[in-house]
Design a protein around this motif. Structure first.
Motif, PDB file in Angstrom:
ATOM      1  N   LEU A  90       0.828  -1.206   0.000  1.00  0.00           N
ATOM      2  CA  LEU A  90       0.000   0.000   0.000  1.00  0.00           C
ATOM      3  C   LEU A  90       0.861   1.255   0.000  1.00  0.00           C
ATOM      4  CD1 LEU A  90      -2.601  -1.266   2.588  1.00  0.00           C
ATOM      5  CD2 LEU A  90      -3.232  -0.391   0.342  1.00  0.00           C
ATOM      6  N   GLN A  91       1.912   1.240   0.829  1.00  0.00           N
ATOM      7  CA  GLN A  91       2.776   2.422   0.926  1.00  0.00           C
ATOM      8  C   GLN A  91       3.590   2.642  -0.345  1.00  0.00           C
ATOM      9  OE1 GLN A  91       4.762   1.428   4.639  1.00  0.00           O
ATOM     10  NE2 GLN A  91       3.478   2.881   5.759  1.00  0.00           N
ATOM     11  N   LYS A  92       3.776   1.596  -1.115  1.00  0.00           N
ATOM     12  CA  LYS A  92       4.487   1.742  -2.377  1.00  0.00           C
ATOM     13  C   LYS A  92       3.659   2.539  -3.390  1.00  0.00           C
ATOM     14  CE  LYS A  92       6.479  -0.925  -6.210  1.00  0.00           C
ATOM     15  NZ  LYS A  92       6.803  -2.283  -6.723  1.00  0.00           N
ATOM     16  N   HIS A  93       2.332   2.403  -3.331  1.00  0.00           N
ATOM     17  CA  HIS A  93       1.467   2.993  -4.354  1.00  0.00           C
ATOM     18  C   HIS A  93       0.669   4.205  -3.865  1.00  0.00           C
ATOM     19  CE1 HIS A  93       2.291  -0.200  -7.245  1.00  0.00           C
ATOM     20  NE2 HIS A  93       2.198  -1.056  -6.238  1.00  0.00           N
ATOM     21  N   PHE A  94       0.612   4.416  -2.550  1.00  0.00           N
ATOM     22  CA  PHE A  94      -0.160   5.533  -2.015  1.00  0.00           C
ATOM     23  C   PHE A  94       0.691   6.341  -1.037  1.00  0.00           C
ATOM     24  CE2 PHE A  94      -3.261   2.280  -3.189  1.00  0.00           C
ATOM     25  CZ  PHE A  94      -4.161   3.024  -3.961  1.00  0.00           C
ATOM     26  N   LYS A  95       0.613   7.678  -1.155  1.00  0.00           N
ATOM     27  CA  LYS A  95       1.431   8.558  -0.311  1.00  0.00           C
ATOM     28  C   LYS A  95       0.922   8.608   1.126  1.00  0.00           C
ATOM     29  CE  LYS A  95       2.736  11.687  -4.093  1.00  0.00           C
ATOM     30  NZ  LYS A  95       2.635  13.081  -4.614  1.00  0.00           N
ATOM     31  N   TYR A  96      -0.387   8.502   1.295  1.00  0.00           N
ATOM     32  CA  TYR A  96      -0.983   8.696   2.613  1.00  0.00           C
ATOM     33  C   TYR A  96      -1.751   7.433   3.021  1.00  0.00           C
ATOM     34  CZ  TYR A  96      -0.017  13.477   1.184  1.00  0.00           C
ATOM     35  OH  TYR A  96       0.596  14.617   0.727  1.00  0.00           O
ATOM     36  N   ILE A  97      -1.524   7.027   4.250  1.00  0.00           N
ATOM     37  CA  ILE A  97      -2.202   5.850   4.812  1.00  0.00           C
ATOM     38  C   ILE A  97      -2.807   6.235   6.157  1.00  0.00           C
ATOM     39  CG2 ILE A  97      -1.977   3.453   5.586  1.00  0.00           C
ATOM     40  CD1 ILE A  97      -1.289   3.640   2.680  1.00  0.00           C
ATOM     41  N   ASP A  98      -4.090   5.981   6.339  1.00  0.00           N
ATOM     42  CA  ASP A  98      -4.745   6.134   7.635  1.00  0.00           C
ATOM     43  C   ASP A  98      -5.211   4.763   8.113  1.00  0.00           C
ATOM     44  OD1 ASP A  98      -4.400   8.796   7.193  1.00  0.00           O
ATOM     45  OD2 ASP A  98      -6.540   9.291   7.037  1.00  0.00           O
ATOM     46  N   ILE A  99      -5.246   4.594   9.420  1.00  0.00           N
ATOM     47  CA  ILE A  99      -5.819   3.381  10.016  1.00  0.00           C
ATOM     48  C   ILE A  99      -6.913   3.817  10.980  1.00  0.00           C
ATOM     49  CG2 ILE A  99      -5.417   1.383  11.501  1.00  0.00           C
ATOM     50  CD1 ILE A  99      -2.603   1.207  10.411  1.00  0.00           C
ATOM     51  N   VAL A 100      -8.109   3.291  10.777  1.00  0.00           N
ATOM     52  CA  VAL A 100      -9.253   3.600  11.639  1.00  0.00           C
ATOM     53  C   VAL A 100      -9.662   2.308  12.345  1.00  0.00           C
ATOM     54  CG1 VAL A 100     -11.573   4.584  11.746  1.00  0.00           C
ATOM     55  CG2 VAL A 100      -9.994   5.302   9.933  1.00  0.00           C
ATOM     56  N   LYS A 101      -9.669   2.310  13.660  1.00  0.00           N
ATOM     57  CA  LYS A 101      -9.999   1.091  14.417  1.00  0.00           C
ATOM     58  C   LYS A 101     -11.502   1.053  14.688  1.00  0.00           C
ATOM     59  CE  LYS A 101      -7.192  -0.695  17.378  1.00  0.00           C
ATOM     60  NZ  LYS A 101      -6.315  -0.982  18.542  1.00  0.00           N
ATOM     61  N   ILE A 102     -12.225   0.224  13.898  1.00  0.00           N
ATOM     62  CA  ILE A 102     -13.688   0.198  13.996  1.00  0.00           C
ATOM     63  C   ILE A 102     -14.272  -1.139  13.559  1.00  0.00           C
ATOM     64  CG2 ILE A 102     -13.658   1.467  11.814  1.00  0.00           C
ATOM     65  CD1 ILE A 102     -16.504   2.123  12.174  1.00  0.00           C
ATOM     66  N   PRO A 103     -14.446  -2.129  14.328  1.00  0.00           N
ATOM     67  CA  PRO A 103     -13.746  -2.377  15.590  1.00  0.00           C
ATOM     68  C   PRO A 103     -12.356  -2.948  15.327  1.00  0.00           C
ATOM     69  CG  PRO A 103     -15.265  -4.153  15.128  1.00  0.00           C
ATOM     70  CD  PRO A 103     -15.428  -3.158  14.017  1.00  0.00           C
ATOM     71  N   TYR A 104     -12.169  -3.473  14.102  1.00  0.00           N
ATOM     72  CA  TYR A 104     -10.836  -3.926  13.681  1.00  0.00           C
ATOM     73  C   TYR A 104     -10.255  -2.844  12.777  1.00  0.00           C
ATOM     74  CZ  TYR A 104     -13.983  -5.496   9.954  1.00  0.00           C
ATOM     75  OH  TYR A 104     -14.955  -5.552   8.991  1.00  0.00           O
TER      76      TYR A 104
END
Length: 724
Positions: free
Chosen positions: A606-620
């Motif tokens: 994912l980081q290779k192809h996208f500049k920005y990564i978010d993680i939302v814990k809901i519930p996983y």
């Protein structure tokens, strides 16, 4: 020395099927599609090889070399999909010719021992391949090693032939009149009939093995290993079994099938309770289960070996075994196609009753010719009594109860199971109720044995809504890969004007209406288009810049060959299909990631192809990836929904206890990790991690001993509030 060459050939050539399944899955996807397609191709190709084997007596070394060259060519370049599948006929043809030719080359040794060793070698090869792939190692390297080993074997055979170790004679003409002579017709009929019955049972065994454990590719391999074990065992004991009348063997086949049904509910539970989270332990116990499900193959192998040896009294052993194998292959194909046609009854008594009736009829035919009426009739009466007990209860009712852990079984009230089965996929709903307060109902959703989620929680509906705050306004066009119950797809469709749904399972498409309450009538929703296709192939045909949002909610990388939907190559396609301002969404949980290292491996493509990564814990953890900076728009989900969607959302989610004070943590500025392996089509690292994690989770102490907080090193950027 020479006999070991047959063992080595079986190890290389028969076990290569799991490697070819891996290669084909990269293009086709689904577990059952690839398994059955590769199996049928090898049945047909082997039949052709059998047909011409006696014409190729002096060319066995060349056949081994040719197979090796084929694998080396795959190492350098995988051909287009259609050409790849057609090209599998090359190794299948060589395989079909090899066993008859080894039996001719080593004709000073009884055929049954060559047959036994050849399939024994295949078991070792299959196990080696699966251990190799469960460590996420390279497909291309495996192809290269296999190709070089096969070429080496061919060279060794050539050198031995030059020393006249095999006493080769000129190629014969087919002796079809001798083969179909009246004295051989019963042998031929027996082989065809029981080959048909056995593949009918193997189809059920493959599907059932997956339902009782988990939908890993290795379950199909374990069934194949079990089949080869019984074939090898038959070769070892055929000397003592050859005096048993064929009528008795057909009755024994029927009895064994009934015994399997009788103990089907209890043995898997016992084996599951012995699983301790170790991959070796899981392999061993799952193999025991596979052996249990495939015992009838023993009798088909005994009849085949006996028939080949009897007919060889009138012709060379390579001719008799190859011609008989052609007819057995035809029976295999008919048996598998019959199972496909009966797939809606796979776990119901009518499926097994069909096989019992055919086996009993065959027993009566042989009783007539062997003059054993009384003994056969008495034995069939025993079959009828056994059938009464075996068919007393529906097999489907106990199928998924075997998946519950010992602790959950102890706390659950007896449940009901509903199964909707197709040839290549099955959907099941398992209803349980806790016998401890507050007696919450659990409506578990299974797809091909994979325990997906509790339909009553409605968490999956919320997952489909998460991307809404990332857009300044309405979303025009979205894509969802992996429909399942349709709950996440509802969320995406509710915030999008148009939504494409991509699903590889035919059963999902046919049963989507069953979950209309949970997915708010998704099947009849305007603006929805459902595509029955593999997700990666769908993206290959996707025009650049088509979608605002792509949501990958397919199953874990370890299931159904889904690992490719998390690879570098797949994400490259996804990025191309997205608009410049587009968003890609996926997820992970303990079935994919259990520690920070695995999280970094999951995020690397994912980081290779996208500049920005978010993680939302809901519930996983939900992963949101994009290439243009953006802030989460502060708006209520209720403000984005209209009419029936708003009413559905408020009734199913807002009033749920777990959503009364929702605030889901958002992590941004995820650090890039450069020291982890990249998950690719060639090296399926995430598949290996996922299989390991799901196997470890069978250990009740797994969560406390192994699971890490995969966000402990990340900084929170606030929370996402669907209803502030």
């Amino acid at each position: 020395m020479i006999l070991l060459l047959a063992l080595f050939s079986g190890l290389l050539n028969l076990s290569a099927q799991v490697l070819y399944q891996k290669v084909v899955s990269v293009t086709l996807g689904d577990l059952y599609t690839t398994f059955i397609l590769v199996t049928l191709l090898f049945i047909c190709g082997s039949a052709l090889g059998n047909l011409f084997s006696s014409k190729l007596r002096k060319h066995l070394p060349l056949l081994e070399v040719l197979t090796g060259i084929y694998n080396l060519l795959l190492f350098f370049k995988t051909p287009p999909d259609t050409l790849l599948i057609a090209s599998l006929l090359i190794p299948a043809f060589c395989l079909g010719a090899q066993l008859p030719l080894y039996s001719y080359y080593l004709r000073q040794i009884r055929y049954r021992w060559i047959y036994s060793l050849y399939h024994l070698g295949a078991i070792a090869g299959l196990l080696a391949f699966e251990i190799y792939f469960t460590h996420g190692l390279s497909i291309r390297t495996a192809l290269a090693a296999l190709g070089l080993a096969q070429i080496s074997l061919g060279i060794a055979l050539y050198l031995l032939a030059q020393k006249e170790r095999f006493h080769l004679t000129s190629n014969p003409q087919f002796h079809l009149k001798k083969f179909f002579a009246p004295r051989h017709r019963l042998s031929i009929f027996a082989v065809v009939a029981i080959s048909t019955l056995s593949y009918y049972q193997i189809f059920w065994a493959v599907k059932t093995q997956t339902f009782l454990t988990e939908a890993f590719r290795l379950q199909a391999t374990l069934i194949t290993m079990a089949v080869f074990f019984w074939m090898s065992f038959a070769g070892a004991v055929e000397k003592w079994a050859k005096t048993v009348p064929r009528a008795v063997l057909f009755i024994a086949w029927a009895c064994v099938l009934l015994i399997i049904q009788l103990f089907f509910p209890s043995l898997p539970v016992w084996l599951r309770d012995l699983m301790n989270g170790s991959l070796a332990n899981y392999f061993a116990l799952s193999f025991v289960q596979a052996l249990f499900l495939t015992v009838p193959v023993l009798f088909s192998s005994l009849m085949f070996i006996r028939g080949a040896e009897e007919i060889s009294e009138d012709m060379a052993i390579d001719e008799s075994s190859s011609l008989l194998n052609i007819l057995a292959s035809a029976g295999n194909t008919v048996g598998m196609l019959a199972a496909v046609l009966m797939s809606s009854q796979l776990w119901f008594n009518s499926y097994f009753a069909t096989a019992i009736v055919i086996a009993s009829a065959c027993a009566l035919v042989f009783a007539h010719f062997e003059n054993r009426y009384f003994k056969t009739a008495t034995a069939l009466a025993g079959v009828a009594i056994l059938a009464f007990f075996a068919f007393k209860n529906s097999q489907a009712d106990s199928l998924l109860g075997n998946r519950l852990s010992k602790e959950i079984r102890a706390q659950s009230i007896p449940s009901t199971t509903t199964i909707h089965s197709e040839a290549f996929s099955s959907i099941a709903i398992h209803n349980t109720y806790s016998n401890v307060p507050p007696h919450e109902p659990v409506r578990m959703y299974y797809i091909d044995g994979h325990a997906s989620h509790d339909l009553n929680l409605f968490t999956e509906n919320l997952v489909g809504l998460i991307a809404a705050p990332y857009f300044p306004g309405a979303i025009d066009k979205s894509l969802v890969i992996g429909v399942g119950s349709g709950q996440t797809s509802w969320g995406v469709a509710a915030i999008s004007a148009n939504t494409d749904l991509v699903e590889i399972s035919p059963a999902v498409r046919k049963t989507l209406n069953l979950f209309s309450f949970e997915n708010n009538q998704l099947a009849t929703r305007p603006g929805i288009q459902l595509h029955l296709q593999d997700g990666m192939n769908f993206l290959k045909a996707c025009p650049t810049g088509t979608y605002d949002l792509i949501v990958n909610t397919s199953t874990y990388p370890g299931n159904f060959n889904a690992g490719k939907l998390f690879t570098d190559e797949f994400l490259s396609l996804a990025k191309s299909c997205l608009k410049t301002q587009g968003v890609y969404q996926t997820y992970f949980d303990i079935a994919s990631v259990i520690d920070i290292k695995q999280r970094n491996e999951f995020l690397a493509p994912l980081q290779k192809h996208f500049k920005y990564i978010d993680i939302v814990k809901i519930p996983y953890p939900i992963v949101i990836a994009y290439n243009t900076p953006r802030a989460l728009r502060k708006t209520r989900i209720s403000d984005l929904l209209k009419n029936e969607d708003l009413k559905f959302y408020q009734n199913t989610l807002v009033n749920k206890e777990s959503f009364k004070d929702p605030c889901f943590t958002v992590y941004r500025d995820i650090p890039t990790t450069n020291d982890v392996r990249m998950n690719t089509l060639d090296e399926s690292i995430l598949e290996a991690n996922s299989i390991s994690n799901m196997v470890q989770a069978l250990n009740p102490h797994f969560l406390g001993e192994h699971l890490q907080d995969t966000t402990s090193d990340l900084k929170s950027s606030g929370c996402w509030q669907p209803e502030p």
